[in-house]
Design a protein around this motif. Structure first.
Motif, mmCIF file in Angstrom:
data_model
loop_
_atom_site.group_PDB
_atom_site.id
_atom_site.type_symbol
_atom_site.label_atom_id
_atom_site.label_comp_id
_atom_site.label_asym_id
_atom_site.label_seq_id
_atom_site.Cartn_x
_atom_site.Cartn_y
_atom_site.Cartn_z
ATOM 1 N N ALA A 71 -2.023 -7.454 -1.854
ATOM 2 C CA ALA A 71 -2.527 -6.325 -2.880
ATOM 3 C C ALA A 71 -2.041 -4.842 -2.427
ATOM 4 C CB ALA A 71 -4.104 -6.086 -2.981
ATOM 5 N N PRO A 72 -1.606 -4.158 -3.436
ATOM 6 C CA PRO A 72 -0.921 -2.898 -2.938
ATOM 7 C C PRO A 72 -1.921 -2.024 -2.210
ATOM 8 C CG PRO A 72 -0.812 -3.216 -5.225
ATOM 9 C CD PRO A 72 -1.690 -4.170 -4.801
ATOM 10 N N ASN A 73 -1.260 -1.283 -1.219
ATOM 11 C CA ASN A 73 -2.134 -0.576 -0.111
ATOM 12 C C ASN A 73 -2.183 0.914 -0.698
ATOM 13 O OD1 ASN A 73 -3.524 0.425 2.062
ATOM 14 N ND2 ASN A 73 -1.646 0.824 3.261
ATOM 15 N N VAL A 74 -3.570 1.096 -1.216
ATOM 16 C CA VAL A 74 -4.050 2.256 -2.106
ATOM 17 C C VAL A 74 -5.128 3.003 -1.274
ATOM 18 C CG1 VAL A 74 -4.410 3.253 -4.260
ATOM 19 C CG2 VAL A 74 -3.356 1.249 -4.297
ATOM 20 N N VAL B 54 -13.753 -6.758 -9.025
ATOM 21 C CA VAL B 54 -14.545 -5.847 -8.321
ATOM 22 C C VAL B 54 -13.587 -4.678 -7.707
ATOM 23 C CG1 VAL B 54 -15.839 -5.832 -6.041
ATOM 24 C CG2 VAL B 54 -16.026 -7.901 -7.349
ATOM 25 N N TYR B 55 -13.895 -3.663 -7.721
ATOM 26 C CA TYR B 55 -13.293 -2.438 -7.296
ATOM 27 C C TYR B 55 -13.967 -1.683 -6.267
ATOM 28 C CZ TYR B 55 -11.238 -3.113 -12.054
ATOM 29 O OH TYR B 55 -10.541 -3.548 -13.203
ATOM 30 N N ARG B 56 -13.098 -1.072 -5.260
ATOM 31 C CA ARG B 56 -13.531 -0.111 -4.439
ATOM 32 C C ARG B 56 -13.648 1.307 -4.996
ATOM 33 N NH1 ARG B 56 -10.033 1.434 -0.438
ATOM 34 N NH2 ARG B 56 -8.356 0.381 -1.473
ATOM 35 N N TYR B 57 -14.575 2.216 -4.559
ATOM 36 C CA TYR B 57 -14.582 3.461 -5.299
ATOM 37 C C TYR B 57 -15.070 4.431 -4.323
ATOM 38 C CZ TYR B 57 -19.458 3.931 -5.777
ATOM 39 O OH TYR B 57 -21.082 3.808 -5.445
ATOM 40 N N THR B 58 -14.829 5.718 -4.591
ATOM 41 C CA THR B 58 -15.479 7.028 -3.971
ATOM 42 C C THR B 58 -16.024 7.936 -4.939
ATOM 43 O OG1 THR B 58 -13.365 8.011 -3.824
ATOM 44 C CG2 THR B 58 -13.930 6.774 -1.717
ATOM 45 N N LEU C 170 -15.979 13.536 -9.494
ATOM 46 C CA LEU C 170 -14.652 12.628 -9.677
ATOM 47 C C LEU C 170 -14.935 11.367 -9.022
ATOM 48 C CD1 LEU C 170 -11.736 12.995 -10.437
ATOM 49 C CD2 LEU C 170 -11.082 13.547 -8.218
ATOM 50 N N LEU C 171 -14.745 10.584 -9.930
ATOM 51 C CA LEU C 171 -14.787 9.058 -9.789
ATOM 52 C C LEU C 171 -13.387 8.559 -9.223
ATOM 53 C CD1 LEU C 171 -16.107 6.291 -9.468
ATOM 54 C CD2 LEU C 171 -15.955 5.975 -11.795
ATOM 55 N N SER C 172 -13.066 8.010 -8.385
ATOM 56 C CA SER C 172 -11.558 7.438 -7.875
ATOM 57 C C SER C 172 -12.024 5.962 -7.506
ATOM 58 C CB SER C 172 -11.200 8.184 -6.967
ATOM 59 O OG SER C 172 -11.046 9.404 -6.971
ATOM 60 N N TYR C 173 -11.137 5.070 -8.044
ATOM 61 C CA TYR C 173 -11.444 3.670 -7.747
ATOM 62 C C TYR C 173 -10.028 2.878 -7.852
ATOM 63 C CZ TYR C 173 -11.367 2.834 -12.950
ATOM 64 O OH TYR C 173 -10.828 2.745 -14.167
ATOM 65 N N VAL C 174 -10.221 1.905 -7.178
ATOM 66 C CA VAL C 174 -8.891 0.849 -7.180
ATOM 67 C C VAL C 174 -9.415 -0.763 -7.076
ATOM 68 C CG1 VAL C 174 -8.561 0.886 -4.837
ATOM 69 C CG2 VAL C 174 -6.744 0.279 -6.200
ATOM 70 N N LEU C 175 -8.676 -1.441 -7.483
ATOM 71 C CA LEU C 175 -8.872 -2.738 -7.677
ATOM 72 C C LEU C 175 -9.190 -3.288 -6.191
ATOM 73 C CD1 LEU C 175 -9.264 -5.161 -9.477
ATOM 74 C CD2 LEU C 175 -7.086 -6.205 -8.772
ATOM 75 N N HIS C 176 -10.138 -4.001 -5.877
ATOM 76 C CA HIS C 176 -10.534 -4.670 -4.515
ATOM 77 C C HIS C 176 -9.583 -5.581 -4.240
ATOM 78 C CE1 HIS C 176 -12.664 -6.563 -1.363
ATOM 79 N NE2 HIS C 176 -13.428 -5.467 -1.312
ATOM 80 N N PRO C 177 -8.882 -5.784 -2.808
ATOM 81 C CA PRO C 177 -8.041 -6.639 -2.552
ATOM 82 C C PRO C 177 -8.345 -8.291 -2.848
ATOM 83 C CG PRO C 177 -8.324 -4.961 -0.804
ATOM 84 C CD PRO C 177 -9.306 -4.712 -1.668
ATOM 85 N N GLU C 178 -9.748 -8.700 -2.775
ATOM 86 C CA GLU C 178 -10.105 -9.740 -2.943
ATOM 87 C C GLU C 178 -10.085 -10.151 -4.541
ATOM 88 O OE1 GLU C 178 -14.123 -10.635 -1.571
ATOM 89 O OE2 GLU C 178 -13.697 -10.120 0.625
ATOM 90 N N SER C 179 -10.254 -9.087 -5.323
ATOM 91 C CA SER C 179 -9.890 -9.577 -6.738
ATOM 92 C C SER C 179 -8.491 -9.587 -7.021
ATOM 93 C CB SER C 179 -10.617 -8.325 -7.795
ATOM 94 O OG SER C 179 -11.922 -8.473 -7.809
#
Length: 272
Positions: free
Chosen positions: A33-36, A83-87, A94-103
């Motif tokens: 997965a891309p490192n974001v 599944v996504y990671r978010y802050t 402000l909601l920021s999120y990226v796809l979870h590496p496992e997904s």
């Protein structure tokens, strides 16, 4: 019927965006997965533990967990889509999120399955897209012929590679949205910060297609790189550009022509 329509749409969209012939041997380059990096959370996370439906896509539900992730469900069958990671920044809403590496890994592994005829046919039958092997093979043979492939195996490898490539570019940058209200529906709008175009691409999600036939893959301080698509074939490009932070207007030079793109128009009323 819904499932078979979704399959056909996915096939046609993928082939339209990426062209029919790709080098499937390069698939392993995108196995990770891309490192974001996400910005840090600030203040109270009003989303944690809550569930929201999307107004434009009512068949999609987001359930926010207490561990900095949220799960996306298909409400038709309560199937987990991703599944996504978010802050969450409470000060800026402000909601920021990226796809979870496992997904992402699950998507990559599915792409590998779809590259092999027997596994691909078995998968689509199990998912209810086709009732028997003959119907599946007939469909793939027609698609392979339409795209100029000599056999189904080469077509499936190219298609699977395109799916993985699309996934990598789609999830290679984070998504940022301003949360406008709290209710059963998570109403949000696209966030367009006062940063350079390169920062906008590196740190925030911009429209992948600045026009229907152009895909941006990466950006430097003075050029944009990507692919143009014509007659179902992808041609790489590099265009010099300028970007006005105050007006949000992108200008790039293509075939000795200056093309202007107003990002405000692309983002206007950009709600889920």
């Amino acid at each position: 019927m819904k499932k078979i329509n979704l399959l056909v749409c996915t096939l046609l969209l993928t082939l339209t965006i990426f062209g029919c012939k790709q080098n499937a041997d390069e698939m392993s380059k995108y196995s990770k997965a891309p490192n974001v990096t996400l910005p840090p959370s600030k203040g109270e996370d009003i989303l944690a533990g809550k569930s929201f439906n999307e107004p434009v896509r009512p068949y999609t539900r987001w359930e926010f967990n207490d561990d900095g992730t949220f799960t996306e469900y298909d409400t038709d069958d309560d199937r987990i889509k991703a599944v996504y990671r978010y802050t969450y920044d409470a000060e800026r809403k402000l909601l920021s999120y990226v796809l979870h590496p496992e997904s992402y890994e699950e998507g990559y592994n599915l792409g590998k399955i779809l590259s092999k005829r027997s596994s691909c046919v078995e998968y689509f039958i199990s998912e209810g897209y086709f009732s028997n092997e003959q119907d599946a093979i007939k469909f793939f043979e027609e698609e392979a012929s339409f795209c100029g492939f000599e056999n189904v195996d080469d077509y499936l490898k190219s298609w699977a590679y395109s799916e993985i490539l699309f996934g990598y570019y789609t999830y290679s940058s984070r998504h940022c949205y301003l949360v406008e209200q709290e209710s059963e529906i998570l109403k949000t709008s696209k966030y367009l910060p006062e940063v350079s175009f390169k920062e906008l691409f590196d740190k925030y999600e911009i429209p992948i297609n600045i026009n229907p036939r152009t895909l941006i893959s990466y950006i430097t301080v003075d050029k944009i790189y990507g692919f143009n698509f014509k007659n179902n074939m992808a041609v790489s490009f590099s265009y010099p550009y300028t970007y006005d932070i105050s007006t949000k207007v992108l200008k790039y030079e293509k075939d000795d022509e200056i093309i202007e793109v107003d990002l405000k128009d692309l983002y206007i009323n950009y709600d889920f």
